[in-house]
Design a protein around this motif. Sequence first.
Motif, PDB file in Angstrom:
ATOM      1  N   ASN A  11       8.638  -0.808  -2.042  1.00 47.52           N
ATOM      2  CA  ASN A  11       8.223  -0.468  -3.412  1.00 47.52           C
ATOM      3  C   ASN A  11       7.259  -1.512  -3.962  1.00 47.52           C
ATOM      4  O   ASN A  11       7.491  -2.101  -5.017  1.00 47.52           O
ATOM      5  N   LYS A  12       6.167  -1.743  -3.243  1.00 44.83           N
ATOM      6  CA  LYS A  12       5.217  -2.773  -3.645  1.00 44.83           C
ATOM      7  C   LYS A  12       4.502  -2.436  -4.957  1.00 44.83           C
ATOM      8  O   LYS A  12       4.036  -3.319  -5.671  1.00 44.83           O
ATOM      9  N   GLU A  13       4.425  -1.137  -5.273  1.00 48.59           N
ATOM     10  CA  GLU A  13       3.721  -0.726  -6.487  1.00 48.59           C
ATOM     11  C   GLU A  13       4.464  -1.146  -7.756  1.00 48.59           C
ATOM     12  O   GLU A  13       3.864  -1.317  -8.818  1.00 48.59           O
ATOM     13  N   LYS A  14       5.777  -1.287  -7.664  1.00 53.27           N
ATOM     14  CA  LYS A  14       6.561  -1.644  -8.855  1.00 53.27           C
ATOM     15  C   LYS A  14       6.208  -3.028  -9.386  1.00 53.27           C
ATOM     16  O   LYS A  14       5.892  -3.179 -10.572  1.00 53.27           O
TER      17      LYS A  14
ATOM     18  N   LEU B  93       3.567  -4.689  -8.762  1.00 49.31           N
ATOM     19  CA  LEU B  93       2.140  -4.658  -9.075  1.00 49.31           C
ATOM     20  C   LEU B  93       1.918  -4.142 -10.497  1.00 49.31           C
ATOM     21  O   LEU B  93       1.206  -4.755 -11.298  1.00 49.31           O
ATOM     22  N   ASN B  94       2.543  -3.002 -10.820  1.00 44.21           N
ATOM     23  CA  ASN B  94       2.328  -2.386 -12.130  1.00 44.21           C
ATOM     24  C   ASN B  94       3.048  -3.122 -13.256  1.00 44.21           C
ATOM     25  O   ASN B  94       2.586  -3.116 -14.397  1.00 44.21           O
TER      26      ASN B  94
ATOM     27  N   TYR C  61      -0.280  -6.612   0.096  1.00 44.57           N
ATOM     28  CA  TYR C  61      -0.302  -5.433   0.981  1.00 44.57           C
ATOM     29  C   TYR C  61      -0.637  -5.827   2.412  1.00 44.57           C
ATOM     30  O   TYR C  61      -0.818  -4.971   3.268  1.00 44.57           O
TER      31      TYR C  61
ATOM     32  N   LYS D 100      -2.958   2.771  -6.906  1.00 41.99           N
ATOM     33  CA  LYS D 100      -1.716   2.001  -7.069  1.00 41.99           C
ATOM     34  C   LYS D 100      -1.322   1.819  -8.535  1.00 41.99           C
ATOM     35  O   LYS D 100      -0.156   1.596  -8.834  1.00 41.99           O
TER      36      LYS D 100
ATOM     37  N   ASN E 226      -0.270   3.035 -11.814  1.00 41.13           N
ATOM     38  CA  ASN E 226       0.292   4.260 -12.414  1.00 41.13           C
ATOM     39  C   ASN E 226       1.531   3.876 -13.213  1.00 41.13           C
ATOM     40  O   ASN E 226       2.396   3.136 -12.723  1.00 41.13           O
TER      41      ASN E 226
ATOM     42  N   TYR F 262       5.233   3.783 -11.972  1.00 38.51           N
ATOM     43  CA  TYR F 262       5.782   2.681 -11.182  1.00 38.51           C
ATOM     44  C   TYR F 262       6.305   1.544 -12.050  1.00 38.51           C
ATOM     45  O   TYR F 262       6.865   0.576 -11.535  1.00 38.51           O
TER      46      TYR F 262
END
Length: 472
Positions: free
Chosen positions: A83-86, A88-89, A141, A200, A202, A205
Motif C-alpha cells: 500500500n505504497k500509495e497511502k 504517499l497521499n 517505488y 498515484k 488520489n 488513498y
Amino acid sequence: MHIGKINMSDIKKFAKSSGVYFFGNILMKIITFFMLPLYTKYINPSDYGTYDLYIAYVTFLCSVLFLDIWSAIMRYMFADNKNKEKPLNSGIIIFIISSLLYTILVFIIGNIMNAPYLILIYLYGILMNVQNLFGYIARGYQKNTLYAFSGIIGTLITVICNIVLIVLLHFDYSSLYISSCIGFFINSLIIFFGAKLYQKFNKKYFDKDLFIDIFKYSLPLCLNSVAYWFLTSYNKVVISNKLSSYDNGLYAIAGKFSVMLTLVTSCFQMAWQELSFSKANMQKEELGDFYTKAIDLYFKFLFIGMMLLLPVIYIIFPYMTDSSYSAACNLVPTYLLATIFSILSTFLGSIFGTIKETKKIFTTTVWGSIINVLAINILVRYIGVNAASISLFLGFFVTVIMRIRLLKKFMPLHVNLKKIVIYFILIAISMLAFYSNNLIINILNLLLMMVISLYIMKEEVMLIINKFIPKK
C-alpha cells in the motif's frame, strides 16, 4: 556467504543501488564540480557569496516548513510494500500545506530584507522541494534507475543553461538561480511521468491515522533539520555579517571541493538508507553486529578518502578556480575534516530513523548546533573564515560521539578506537603536507597514502579479487 553479519545478498543489493546512484547523483555532482572554472572566472567572490547566503536562508525556511516529509514518505513506503500509495497521499497533504506557508513567508521576509531576485529565490526553493519529493517517491517505488536518469538530465540542463546565460548572454549571478530552477523542473517532470505519479495521487488513498503517524514521525525530523541548519549553513550568515560577502564566497568555493568526498559517499548513503530500512525488524544482537561492521567500513572509507583527496586537491586547485579565489585553497583541509564528520553524523542518523527513534536525532543535532554556534562566534574574530570549518568540525564531532553513545543503548555496538586514532594520525600527516605549500611533497604524500590505503583496505580488496577471479 557472510561478512560479519552483512550477508552477500545485502552486499549485492547495496552494490547495485550504489552503482545506480553513482551514475545518477554522483555523475551529476561531478558535472557540477567541473563547472567551477566557469563560475569562478565570470562571478566574483562577493556575488557568489551573496548567492550562497540567500540559498542558506531558503534552506532554513524549507527546513522549518517542509518537515523533511520526503524522508518520512519513503520510510513508510518501505514499511508497507502493498500500500505504497497511502503514505504517499498522506504525506503529500503535509507538503501542500508547507508549500502554501512557504509562499506566504518567503515574500513577507524577502521584502523586509529587500532580497535581490526574490522571485527567483522563491522558485528555487519551491522547485528544489518538488524535486526532493518526487525523487524520494521514485526511490520508494524502487525506481532507482529513473531517479538516476532524471538527475543526470536535470544537471545537464542546468549546466547548459549556465553556460548560455553566463558566457553568451553575460548574466550576473542570477543565472545560477535560473539554471537551477530549470534543472529542478525538468528533473521533476521526468520522474512525474516516468513513475506515473499522476496515477498515484488520489484522495481515496488518504488515511487519516497514517497522516497523523507520518506527521508525528516527521516533526522531530523537521526540528532536526532546523538544528542541522544551525550546524551548517548558519556559519555562512556569520561570515557574511561579521566578515564580508567576499569571504563567504571563498568559503563557499572551498566547500565545493568537499563535494569530491561526498561524491561517492552520497551514493553509498542513499543505498545504505534503503538497506537500513529493510533491516528494521532484526533482533538487537543482529542489528548490533550488522551496524558495527557497517560503521567500521564507513569510518575506514571516509578517512581513506580524505587522506587521498588532500594531495589531489592541492594539485588540481589552481586549474579548477580563478586566481581571485586562490585564498580559498587554505580553507579546504579543515572543511574536508568537517565534511567527514558531517557524513558520519548523517549515516548514524539513518540508523535512528530505522529504529524509529527520530527524537534522538534531534537531541544530538541540537547539541552539535550549540557547539558550532558558540565556537564560530568566538573564533571568527581571531582566525577569520577558517573559524567556520573548525566550528563545523567541532559541532559534528560532538554529534557523532553522542549518537554512537546513544545507539549503544539500543543495540550492542563496538567501535574500534585504536583504528580511529591511526586514521587521525594519517590525516594529520596529509594536512601537514598540504600546508607545506610544496607540489613535490604533496605528490609524494599522494603516493604514500595510496600504498597505506591499499594496506588498510586489504581485506576488502582480497574479497573483490576472490569474487571475480576463480580459485584454482
